[in-house]
Design a protein around this motif. Structure first.
Motif, mmCIF file in Angstrom:
data_model
loop_
_atom_site.group_PDB
_atom_site.id
_atom_site.type_symbol
_atom_site.label_atom_id
_atom_site.label_comp_id
_atom_site.label_asym_id
_atom_site.label_seq_id
_atom_site.Cartn_x
_atom_site.Cartn_y
_atom_site.Cartn_z
ATOM 1 N N THR A 42 0.859 -1.177 0.000
ATOM 2 C CA THR A 42 0.000 0.000 0.000
ATOM 3 C C THR A 42 0.900 1.233 0.000
ATOM 4 O O THR A 42 2.109 1.125 0.213
ATOM 5 C CB THR A 42 -0.895 0.034 1.251
ATOM 6 O OG1 THR A 42 -0.046 0.148 2.402
ATOM 7 C CG2 THR A 42 -1.761 -1.207 1.363
ATOM 8 N N ALA A 85 -7.047 2.634 0.715
ATOM 9 C CA ALA A 85 -7.229 3.445 1.927
ATOM 10 C C ALA A 85 -7.395 4.925 1.602
ATOM 11 O O ALA A 85 -7.608 5.731 2.497
ATOM 12 C CB ALA A 85 -6.048 3.248 2.865
ATOM 13 N N SER A 87 -4.984 6.781 0.246
ATOM 14 C CA SER A 87 -3.669 7.437 0.223
ATOM 15 C C SER A 87 -3.238 7.624 -1.224
ATOM 16 O O SER A 87 -3.493 6.772 -2.072
ATOM 17 C CB SER A 87 -2.639 6.583 0.961
ATOM 18 O OG SER A 87 -3.012 6.422 2.313
#
Length: 148
Positions: A42, A85, A87
């Motif tokens: 991620t 998420a 981001s």
């Protein structure tokens, strides 16, 4: 070596932190070709790993990562990758494949292999579903090719 080639080999790594460069010492065999990228990071885990590497070697300029799953977002002529998420990271200005990435991702997420320099991500290879694409340039023209 070719894209998707999988080898069973012993490697000898050059000294340094991080150890990214290696020579093939002995090849034991080949495995069937794989057109899937390794498990992606991620954005948050990528930033954390980059920070750890900088703490060990402040002269590190860039690191390779597989990032995903992510969606492509274009805003003010800049291309961003947005992970699950929420981001975001900005693609390098040298990446001329923003519209191609947007088209490949369409309504799905993708995984991207590239280099992170602490500020921008420079993609070299993109996986969308079972399809793997190489992002290259010939002179100043962006070239997108599906790996068969």
């Amino acid at each position: 070596y070719s894209v998707g080639q999988v080898l069973d080999a012993e490697l000898v790594f050059f000294d340094g932190a991080p150890q990214l460069r290696a020579l093939e010492k002995e090849r034991h065999g080949s495995l069937p070709r794989s057109l899937l990228l390794p498990h992606p990071d991620t954005v948050t885990s990528m930033l954390s790993k980059f920070a750890e590497t900088l703490a060990a070697n402040p002269y590190t300029e860039r690191l390779p990562f597989v990032l995903g799953p992510a969606h492509v977002h274009v805003q003010a002529e800049q291309v961003w990758l947005v992970d699950a998420a929420g981001s975001t990271i900005r693609l390098a200005d040298s990446c001329r494949h923003g519209w191609e990435l947007l088209a490949i991702s369409a309504d799905t997420s993708l995984s991207t292999f590239g280099e992170w320099n602490g500020q921008t991500f420079d993609p070299y290879c993109v996986q969308s579903g079972d399809a793997l694409f190489m992002l290259t340039r010939v002179a100043d023209l962006p070239v997108l090719s599906q790996v068969a």
